[in-house]
Write an enzyme that holds these catalytic residues in place. Structure first.
Site, PDB file in Angstrom:
ATOM      1  N   HIS A 277       0.844  -1.201   0.000  1.00  0.00           N
ATOM      2  CA  HIS A 277       0.000   0.000   0.000  1.00  0.00           C
ATOM      3  C   HIS A 277       0.874   1.243   0.000  1.00  0.00           C
ATOM      4  O   HIS A 277       1.957   1.258   0.595  1.00  0.00           O
ATOM      5  CB  HIS A 277      -0.934   0.022   1.213  1.00  0.00           C
ATOM      6  CG  HIS A 277      -2.039   1.014   1.054  1.00  0.00           C
ATOM      7  ND1 HIS A 277      -1.918   2.326   1.437  1.00  0.00           N
ATOM      8  CD2 HIS A 277      -3.270   0.891   0.496  1.00  0.00           C
ATOM      9  CE1 HIS A 277      -3.032   2.960   1.126  1.00  0.00           C
ATOM     10  NE2 HIS A 277      -3.868   2.116   0.549  1.00  0.00           N
ATOM     11  N   GLU A 330      -7.828  -4.609  -1.208  1.00  0.00           N
ATOM     12  CA  GLU A 330      -8.343  -5.294  -2.397  1.00  0.00           C
ATOM     13  C   GLU A 330      -8.242  -6.813  -2.293  1.00  0.00           C
ATOM     14  O   GLU A 330      -8.962  -7.525  -2.976  1.00  0.00           O
ATOM     15  CB  GLU A 330      -7.596  -4.793  -3.643  1.00  0.00           C
ATOM     16  CG  GLU A 330      -7.843  -3.321  -3.874  1.00  0.00           C
ATOM     17  CD  GLU A 330      -7.713  -2.893  -5.307  1.00  0.00           C
ATOM     18  OE1 GLU A 330      -7.231  -3.695  -6.118  1.00  0.00           O
ATOM     19  OE2 GLU A 330      -8.095  -1.759  -5.601  1.00  0.00           O
TER      20      GLU A 330
HETATM   21  N1  ACO Z   1       4.288  -7.033  -5.307  1.00  0.00           N
HETATM   22  C1  ACO Z   1       5.608  -6.995  -5.553  1.00  0.00           C
HETATM   23  N2  ACO Z   1       6.404  -5.944  -5.290  1.00  0.00           N
HETATM   24  C2  ACO Z   1       5.813  -4.886  -4.742  1.00  0.00           C
HETATM   25  C3  ACO Z   1       4.437  -4.860  -4.446  1.00  0.00           C
HETATM   26  C4  ACO Z   1       3.668  -6.004  -4.745  1.00  0.00           C
HETATM   27  N3  ACO Z   1       2.365  -6.059  -4.511  1.00  0.00           N
HETATM   28  N4  ACO Z   1       4.131  -3.671  -3.904  1.00  0.00           N
HETATM   29  C5  ACO Z   1       5.261  -2.968  -3.862  1.00  0.00           C
HETATM   30  N5  ACO Z   1       6.287  -3.706  -4.368  1.00  0.00           N
HETATM   31  C6  ACO Z   1       7.669  -3.301  -4.515  1.00  0.00           C
HETATM   32  C7  ACO Z   1       7.783  -2.202  -5.530  1.00  0.00           C
HETATM   33  O1  ACO Z   1       7.960  -2.728  -6.820  1.00  0.00           O
HETATM   34  C8  ACO Z   1       8.967  -1.433  -5.047  1.00  0.00           C
HETATM   35  O2  ACO Z   1      10.117  -2.119  -5.500  1.00  0.00           O
HETATM   36  P1  ACO Z   1      11.379  -1.294  -6.087  1.00  0.00           P
HETATM   37  O3  ACO Z   1      11.795  -0.384  -4.971  1.00  0.00           O
HETATM   38  O4  ACO Z   1      12.366  -2.376  -6.389  1.00  0.00           O
HETATM   39  O5  ACO Z   1      10.884  -0.567  -7.290  1.00  0.00           O
HETATM   40  C9  ACO Z   1       8.919  -1.596  -3.531  1.00  0.00           C
HETATM   41  O6  ACO Z   1       8.110  -2.749  -3.298  1.00  0.00           O
HETATM   42  C10 ACO Z   1       8.343  -0.438  -2.779  1.00  0.00           C
HETATM   43  O7  ACO Z   1       7.091  -0.147  -3.290  1.00  0.00           O
HETATM   44  P2  ACO Z   1       6.158   0.906  -2.550  1.00  0.00           P
HETATM   45  O8  ACO Z   1       6.891   2.200  -2.469  1.00  0.00           O
HETATM   46  O9  ACO Z   1       5.578   0.380  -1.347  1.00  0.00           O
HETATM   47  O10 ACO Z   1       5.006   0.942  -3.532  1.00  0.00           O
HETATM   48  P3  ACO Z   1       4.072   2.141  -3.875  1.00  0.00           P
HETATM   49  O11 ACO Z   1       3.746   2.904  -2.650  1.00  0.00           O
HETATM   50  O12 ACO Z   1       4.630   2.875  -5.019  1.00  0.00           O
HETATM   51  O13 ACO Z   1       2.801   1.351  -4.397  1.00  0.00           O
HETATM   52  C11 ACO Z   1       0.987  -0.067  -4.471  1.00  0.00           C
HETATM   53  C12 ACO Z   1       1.790   0.905  -3.604  1.00  0.00           C
HETATM   54  C13 ACO Z   1       0.635   0.607  -5.811  1.00  0.00           C
HETATM   55  C14 ACO Z   1      -0.308  -0.440  -3.756  1.00  0.00           C
HETATM   56  C15 ACO Z   1       1.832  -1.315  -4.687  1.00  0.00           C
HETATM   57  O14 ACO Z   1       2.096  -1.940  -3.463  1.00  0.00           O
HETATM   58  C16 ACO Z   1       1.207  -2.278  -5.681  1.00  0.00           C
HETATM   59  O15 ACO Z   1       1.363  -2.115  -6.869  1.00  0.00           O
HETATM   60  N6  ACO Z   1       0.484  -3.326  -5.167  1.00  0.00           N
HETATM   61  C17 ACO Z   1      -0.182  -4.245  -6.045  1.00  0.00           C
HETATM   62  C18 ACO Z   1      -1.449  -3.657  -6.627  1.00  0.00           C
HETATM   63  C19 ACO Z   1      -2.559  -3.523  -5.608  1.00  0.00           C
HETATM   64  O16 ACO Z   1      -2.798  -4.395  -4.786  1.00  0.00           O
HETATM   65  N7  ACO Z   1      -3.259  -2.398  -5.677  1.00  0.00           N
HETATM   66  C20 ACO Z   1      -4.351  -2.071  -4.759  1.00  0.00           C
HETATM   67  C21 ACO Z   1      -3.882  -1.179  -3.641  1.00  0.00           C
HETATM   68  S1  ACO Z   1      -5.154  -0.838  -2.484  1.00  0.00           S
HETATM   69  C22 ACO Z   1      -5.902   0.563  -3.085  1.00  0.00           C
HETATM   70  O17 ACO Z   1      -5.281   1.337  -3.728  1.00  0.00           O
HETATM   71  C23 ACO Z   1      -7.330   0.829  -2.807  1.00  0.00           C
END
Ligand code: ACO
Length: 389
Positions: A277, A330
């Site tokens: 998140h 989600e």
């Molecule tokens: N699976 C794998 N890797 C992940 C995931 C995941 N679900 N979430 C974050 N990461 C990784 C990112 O790729 C990033 O890696 P990097 O530094 O090597 O590029 C690292 O973890 C840090 O990411 P964050 O800064 O926490 O991610 P951000 O805040 O940009 O994104 C998000 C948050 C969009 C929810 C992300 O976790 C994601 O894409 N999750 C999957 C999609 C999802 O479930 N969306 C619904 C969210 S709930 C809502 O919005 C209502």
């Protein structure tokens, strides 16, 4: 360059405070969010959707009677008002259905934009700038009450069926389940979906809420503000797809395949849907209550989701040891909605319904101010002025 405002905000305005609100807040580090003065997860567990609606719109819960099981006069009056909004006049239903039937292949989110716009014209929605407080409250209530019927009608049009007439006496949640499924909703389904809807009414200054407030700050009408917010929410980076987490569970198929599935997806550079998140650094408080709700509802998908979660989290911990990635709203939302009989294409529209209640509260709050949003941009094109060719 605009020398009047040398401040350069971070990309996406992350962390920039752009307005005051008394509607709610998200405290990501604490895994906590609230509506007005109450913990949102407690509201979701103990209050009806209508009570939360009243709280978000007016700032307080309808007064309690004080007697166990009895309804106060204020609560009864509010119930009558919400039922009036859920009823949706037949003339409006007929007109909106005809418009939706022009593009029966459009997706439901697109139909919602069209429907809210037509509804605004039919009920004489006027510019917020020209409206007094009772008129603004009335259109906020009517618009939020129109959404359950509209989602049901859009789904009916898409599937070649006739939209059903609402049954307001079933309440906001029961009426919605009736409109979509055509069946008498069970108490378990109403409770489960009510929790989901209460949990998703508001969540800080996200893109759609901000959009609604930007349009409201111009003094435009409430319907225009909601239509703009609908556009923002329909994007895959926002309202996205709660169905994607469920699609992933389908792909996994059985708990013993979860670890390999997660490793393969991560090795392919993919993100695992339903985990992580942008604001919460630990557990998403919404997923905790929905997890319990999914477990209570039971069924094969709920059991699979529960069995898979820990395995996926363990693989994610290995993948990103410095960044706890936990189940987000989600992950269990899709399981709960499916267990309540909602088709996957209605997951985002269902989220939209509850969020409309939040948007309308924000629109009213914004309309009480007089300052239009007008940020600046940094010009990065060719130097100007240059002679005309
Ligand atoms: N699976 C794998 N890797 C992940 C995931 C995941 N679900 N979430 C974050 N990461 C990784 C990112 O790729 C990033 O890696 P990097 O530094 O090597 O590029 C690292 O973890 C840090 O990411 P964050 O800064 O926490 O991610 P951000 O805040 O940009 O994104 C998000 C948050 C969009 C929810 C992300 O976790 C994601 O894409 N999750 C999957 C999609 C999802 O479930 N969306 C619904 C969210 S709930 C809502 O919005 C209502």
């Amino acid at each position: 360059m605009n020398t009047l405002n040398p401040l350069i905000a971070p990309l996406g305005l992350a962390g920039v405070v752009v307005a005051d609100t008394a509607i709610g807040d998200v405290r990501g580090d604490e895994g906590f969010f609230h509506y007005r003065q109450y913990d949102a997860t407690q509201l979701a567990e103990h209050c009806t959707f209508e009570q939360v609606w009243h709280l978000v719109l007016f700032g307080d819960l309808p007064a309690a009677d004080g007697t166990e099981g009895a309804q106060s006069a204020e609560d009864a009056a509010w119930t009558a008002r919400t039922q009036g909004a859920l009823a949706v006049d037949e003339t409006i239903r007929t007109a909106v259905t005809q418009v939706l039937q022009v593009t029966p292949q459009a997706d439901v989110m697109t139909m919602l934009r069209t429907g809210v716009s037509v509804h605004g014209s039919l009920v004489g929605d006027a510019a917020l700038w020209d409206s007094d407080e009772p008129a603004k409250e009335q259109i906020a209530l009517r618009t939020a009450g129109f959404l359950p019927w509209l989602v049901g009608a859009a789904y009916a049009v898409r599937t070649g069926a006739q939209p059903r007439a609402p049954r307001p006496e079933l309440g906001y949640v029961g009426n919605y389940l009736w409109l979509v499924t055509g069946a008498e909703p069970s108490a378990d389904a109403v409770r489960a979906l009510s929790r989901y809807l209460c949990l998703t009414v508001d969540h800080g200054f996200n893109a759609s809420t901000f959009t609604a407030r930007v349009v409201a700050s111009t003094g435009a009408d409430l319907s225009g503000s909601v239509v703009a917010a609908l556009g923002a929410l329909s994007g895959p980076l926002h309202g996205g797809a709660p169905s994607r987490a469920l699609d992933a569970l389908d792909e996994i198929g059985s708990a013993d395949r979860a670890e390999q599935w997660a490793r393969d997806r991560l090795a392919a550079g993919e993100r695992l849907m339903g985990f992580g998140h942008a604001v919460y650094r630990g557990l998403d408080p919404r997923s905790e209550l929905l997890k319990r709700t999914a477990a209570e509802l039971g069924g094969a998908t709920a059991e699979l989701a529960l069995a898979v979660e820990d395995t996926v989290v363990a693989v994610l911990d290995e993948h990103k040891p410095d960044r706890p990635l936990r189940a987000n709203v989600e992950y269990y939302a899709g399981v709960v909605m499916e267990s309540c009989g909602l088709p996957r294409e209605l997951f985002t529209p269902t989220f939209t319904m509850s969020r409309t209640v939040g948007w309308t509260a924000h629109i009213l709050e914004q309309s009480r101010g007089t300052k239009i949003f007008r940020p600046s941009s940094r010009y990065v094109g060719p130097p100007a002025p240059q002679p005309l060719p």
